[in-house]
Design a protein around this motif. Structure first.
Motif, PDB file in Angstrom:
ATOM      1  N   VAL A 215      22.530   5.932  25.261  1.00 29.35           N
ATOM      2  CA  VAL A 215      21.958   6.196  23.935  1.00 29.35           C
ATOM      3  C   VAL A 215      21.434   4.873  23.382  1.00 29.35           C
ATOM      4  N   LEU A 216      20.093   4.828  23.132  1.00 26.84           N
ATOM      5  CA  LEU A 216      19.437   3.561  22.787  1.00 26.84           C
ATOM      6  C   LEU A 216      19.122   3.466  21.292  1.00 26.84           C
TER       7      LEU A 216
ATOM      8  N   GLY B 273      13.545  10.527  20.262  1.00 34.84           N
ATOM      9  CA  GLY B 273      14.129   9.364  19.592  1.00 34.84           C
ATOM     10  C   GLY B 273      13.364   8.078  19.866  1.00 34.84           C
ATOM     11  N   LEU B 274      12.311   8.175  20.714  1.00 39.60           N
ATOM     12  CA  LEU B 274      11.449   7.003  20.964  1.00 39.60           C
ATOM     13  C   LEU B 274      10.137   7.178  20.192  1.00 39.60           C
TER      14      LEU B 274
ATOM     15  N   GLU C  51       4.598  -1.264  19.766  1.00 41.64           N
ATOM     16  CA  GLU C  51       6.013  -1.495  19.433  1.00 41.64           C
ATOM     17  C   GLU C  51       6.760  -0.217  19.786  1.00 41.64           C
ATOM     18  N   LEU C  52       7.965  -0.353  20.262  1.00 42.46           N
ATOM     19  CA  LEU C  52       8.796   0.812  20.581  1.00 42.46           C
ATOM     20  C   LEU C  52      10.006   0.810  19.649  1.00 42.46           C
ATOM     21  N   PHE C  53      10.242   1.953  19.025  1.00 41.24           N
ATOM     22  CA  PHE C  53      11.440   2.086  18.179  1.00 41.24           C
ATOM     23  C   PHE C  53      12.359   3.129  18.808  1.00 41.24           C
ATOM     24  N   PHE C  54      13.587   2.704  19.094  1.00 39.33           N
ATOM     25  CA  PHE C  54      14.570   3.630  19.664  1.00 39.33           C
ATOM     26  C   PHE C  54      15.576   4.014  18.580  1.00 39.33           C
ATOM     27  N   GLU C  55      15.678   5.323  18.312  1.00 39.78           N
ATOM     28  CA  GLU C  55      16.671   5.813  17.353  1.00 39.78           C
ATOM     29  C   GLU C  55      17.470   6.909  18.035  1.00 39.78           C
TER      30      GLU C  55
END
Lengths: 377, 404
Positions: free
Chosen positions: B151-152, B195-196, B212-216
């Motif tokens: 889980v990132l 979530g990406l 940009e990559l946002f991991f939630e």
């Protein structure tokens, strides 16, 4: 495509490195400053006995039949030792030119007959050959008259070991001439490098001593390639010595070599050497192939192309190698600090060889000028 | 030493040369950092793959030809000399693939290599973070084990080709307790992961070349772990070896650029450009000039492009003989990146007042390609480890200077 040297060539280069390490330490280089000839005649004699002077001479003339590929690592090793020896003038340039002139002896020119005599003496080391050769695009070869009032046929040239040599190969307007010591006058010009024996040579080109069948341009490229290899060796030694120094020398409580400013200077030197070296080897290969083509006539490549390709390789190599040696000299002096600026410290021996070798047989910018011309710009 | 090519090598070269001559698009493609241009470049990758020319150095079963390193260098020379399009798949093919060959399981090799070679799946690198650039090991994107899943949470940045890429190869922190180089893992992450969020970022040229990559709470399956968990640093360093050395930027690219610079130098020193004595000055300035300084710079660039060529052929021979390249790859990265800047800066200097023209300008030389290439070249000394980091590596690992 094969870049590696033969095992024989490797062993030869390592043997010579050992000889230089033992017989040409910094004290020996320094001693040559005060010697009349500027080099160790004793070491020269040893090299003659080892057959080193015969490398570039054809087998039928009593030589070893090698070419620039056999010579390039020797010149590099000599550079690492800053060995003050007439290897470039005598072995890299003089002997191949004499051999080619001898090959053209059928034409019956006086120069050809004389070169046969000098070739055997040069191989054995009984006679010393020197050379002053110019090529278009580097140093202009228009010939330089002594002065307006003097005999206009008198030419001047600056030639290393001119006073010490028995015979000199000199160029005039794209042709080579063989000049006996008695046929030219020398006026020694003290050099910043005390091992150099540069003299102003005054001579009159004599058609009877012209070396027919020998290309001035190829001969010049032999000198430039050997000087380039010597530059790489000089730069490598200065880098190695400076790396050792900055590991030991401490300021602010730690080795100065741990500071990024110093690291980046030396990384740049290492990069310049790594990129110059294969180009110098490629130039040595190109010169050797060009000589073969010239002897045999051409098969796949037209002779004009072969000459242009060779000269491109050589000018690229000498410009990179001269730049590497100059950069190494500047950065290694800076990284040594004041101690490197003293006469007592050995670094100055290499610095001065670098300054003088990087500009002889064409400086970096002169070779880039020649290269641009060859590329058609 | 014999620097002529063998008959087999020459045949190989002739084959790629004639294929390129017949197939290279006559009109330049749009920028690969635009949506349309990206797909045009993907189509070109598919065409290369169909002909067996997308990854010639790979094994045949993954679409390659098993060619030698020397042949690969020749391929690159021919490729760039032909003015063929840039390689949108380069990050995957040149940076990730060598790592996959070295560290991936058989299943992963089967899964990833063919679609990478064919251009069906284009890859982007997710390593840098807002607070981890040159100091890569400071990265903080967390990946927490949850059974078979990771889980990132966190952020990646400066991901080249990321805006339109299909997959990302990322370095994440799986063990925050371990020493900072040891707590990392290497994950392969599809763009449609829940979530990406991928946010395009315009590069200096204004096109979305970065993302940009946002991991939630993004979930990535353990089958996408490359190498062992916690071994991400070692795996990543194998990639940087490729990135800095032979694989990413072959000399052919810079040889072709230097040759174009020579052509520009010739064209701008052509006396035919000057119509008469009166308008000579005006004409020269408008058209650009090859002055003595430019001539010197051109010759330097040409000599350096060939120097890089010989360095690579020499290195290829040692690699083929079983030697490793190691830290000297850092030399190469410094060298080619600074050469690339020099080539394009020299051209712009010669072009004078035409230098600033973009592709939209009617009078731009080579369709504004010099300015485009200059902007791209400027990234070279920064990416793949800045040249300052490379100089540290050379000083410490090649020269043996003390780290501190």
């Amino acid at each position: 495509m094969k870049f590696a040297f033969t095992e024989e060539q490797q062993v030869f280069a390592e043997t010579l490195s050992d000889v230089f390490a033992k017989r040409c330490p910094p004290e020996a280089v320094r001693a040559c400053w005060d010697s009349p000839v500027g080099y160790s005649e004793d070491l020269w004699g040893t090299l003659a006995e080892m057959g080193v002077l015969a490398i570039t001479a054809p087998e039928d003339a009593g030589g070893l039949g090698g070419d620039e590929r056999d010579l390039v690592q020797l010149m590099e090793a000599a550079g690492r030792a800053a060995a003050p020896l007439p290897l470039l003038e005598h072995v890299a340039v003089g002997i191949p030119a004499l051999a080619e002139a001898k090959g053209a002896a059928a034409e019956g020119a006086e120069g050809a007959a004389a070169s046969q005599h000098w070739l055997s003496q040069a191989i054995s080391g009984e006679a010393l050959v020197t050379a002053g050769v110019r090529d278009k695009g580097t140093v202009r070869d228009k010939g330089t008259a002594r002065d307006k009032n003097a005999d206009s046929s008198t030419q001047i040239q600056y030639v290393n070991y001119a006073a010490q040599a028995d015979v000199a190969i000199l160029s005039y307007q794209g042709e080579l001439y063989l000049a006996d010591r008695k046929d030219y006058t020398t006026y020694e010009q003290p050099s910043v490098d005390g091992t150099r024996r540069i003299a102003r040579v005054e001579w009159s080109p004599d058609a009877a001593t012209r070396l027919a069948g020998v290309s001035a341009s190829l001969t010049f490229d032999r000198g430039a390639t050997a000087a380039a290899a010597y530059c790489v060796g000089l730069a490598q030694h200065m880098l190695d010595a400076t790396v050792e120094y900055v590991k030991e020398r401490e300021q602010f409580g730690k080795p100065v070599g741990s500071y990024q400013a110093v690291k980046h200077h030396l990384a740049d030197v290492a990069k310049a050497i790594s990129f110059a070296r294969p180009s110098v080897y490629a130039a040595a290969w190109a010169v050797s192939q060009s000589a073969v083509l010239q002897r045999a006539g051409s098969e796949n490549i037209t002779p004009e192309n072969a000459v242009s390709d060779r000269a491109q390789y050589v000018s690229a190599a000498k410009s990179l190698a001269s730049d590497a040696a100059d950069l190494a000299a500047a950065k290694c002096l800076q990284c040594h600090g004041a101690i490197g600026y003293t006469f007592e410290h050995d670094l100055q021996l290499w610095l001065k060889r670098a300054w003088t070798t990087s500009v002889s047989w064409g400086s970096a910018s002169q070779h880039r000028h020649r290269l641009a011309t060859l590329l058609g710009i | 030493m014999d620097l002529t090519f063998t008959p087999a090598e020459q045949t190989f070269r002739d084959e790629i040369r004639s294929w390129l001559r017949a197939n290279t698009p006559t009109e330049p493609l749009k920028s690969m950092d635009t949506p349309d241009g990206f797909e045009q470049h993907r189509e070109w990758e598919k065409k290369l793959f169909a002909a067996g020319w997308s990854v010639p150095a790979w094994p045949e079963k993954y679409g390659g030809r098993d060619c030698s390193l020397v042949e690969w260098l020749l391929y690159e020379e021919e490729y760039w000399a032909s003015d063929a399009p840039g390689r949108v798949s380069a990050n995957g093919v040149s940076l990730l693939a060598p790592t996959i060959f070295e560290f991936a399981t058989d299943e992963q090799q089967e899964r990833f290599l063919l679609p990478m070679a064919s251009g069906e799946e284009i890859w982007s690198q997710g390593w840098s973070e807002p607070n981890a650039g040159s100091d890569l090991a400071a990265l903080s994107t967390r990946a927490v084990r949850d059974g078979e899943w990771f889980v990132l949470n966190g952020q990646k940045t400066w991901c080249s080709r990321g805006a339109f890429a299909d997959w990302f190869f990322c370095l994440v922190r799986t063990d925050p307790e371990a020493e900072r180089h040891r707590g990392l893992s290497y994950l392969l992450i599809p763009k449609d992961t829940e979530g990406l969020t991928v946010r395009p970022v315009a590069r200096i040229d204004g096109e979305p070349g970065f993302a940009e990559l946002f991991f939630e709470d993004a979930r990535v399956h353990e089958s996408n772990l490359l190498g062992e968990e916690g071994q991400g640093w070692a795996v990543a360093m194998a990639t940087t070896g490729s990135e800095r050395g032979l694989n990413l930027r072959a000399p052919g690219r810079f040889m072709a650029a230097a040759d174009k610079l020579v052509e520009l130098g010739k064209s701008l020193s052509d006396p035919a450009l000057v119509n008469s004595a009166e308008d000579a000055t005006e004409t020269e300035v408008a058209a650009g000039t090859t002055d003595a300084v430019a001539r010197d710079e051109i010759a330097r660039c040409w000599a350096e492009s060939r120097a890089y060529r010989w360095v690579c052929y020499e290195a290829a021979e040692r690699l083929a003989g079983g030697e490793a390249l190691g830290s000297e790859a850092s030399f190469m990265k410094i060298f080619w990146s600074e050469l690339d800047v020099a080539i394009n800066a020299t051209a712009l200097n010669m072009l004078g007042e035409r230098a600033e023209f973009t592709a939209a300008a009617e009078d731009a030389d080579r369709g504004g390609a010099w300015m485009d290439a200059y902007l791209f070249a400027l990234s070279g000394p920064i990416y793949a480890g800045t040249n300052e980091i490379q100089r540290n590596i050379v000083a410490e690992r090649v020269l043996g200077l003390p780290r501190r």
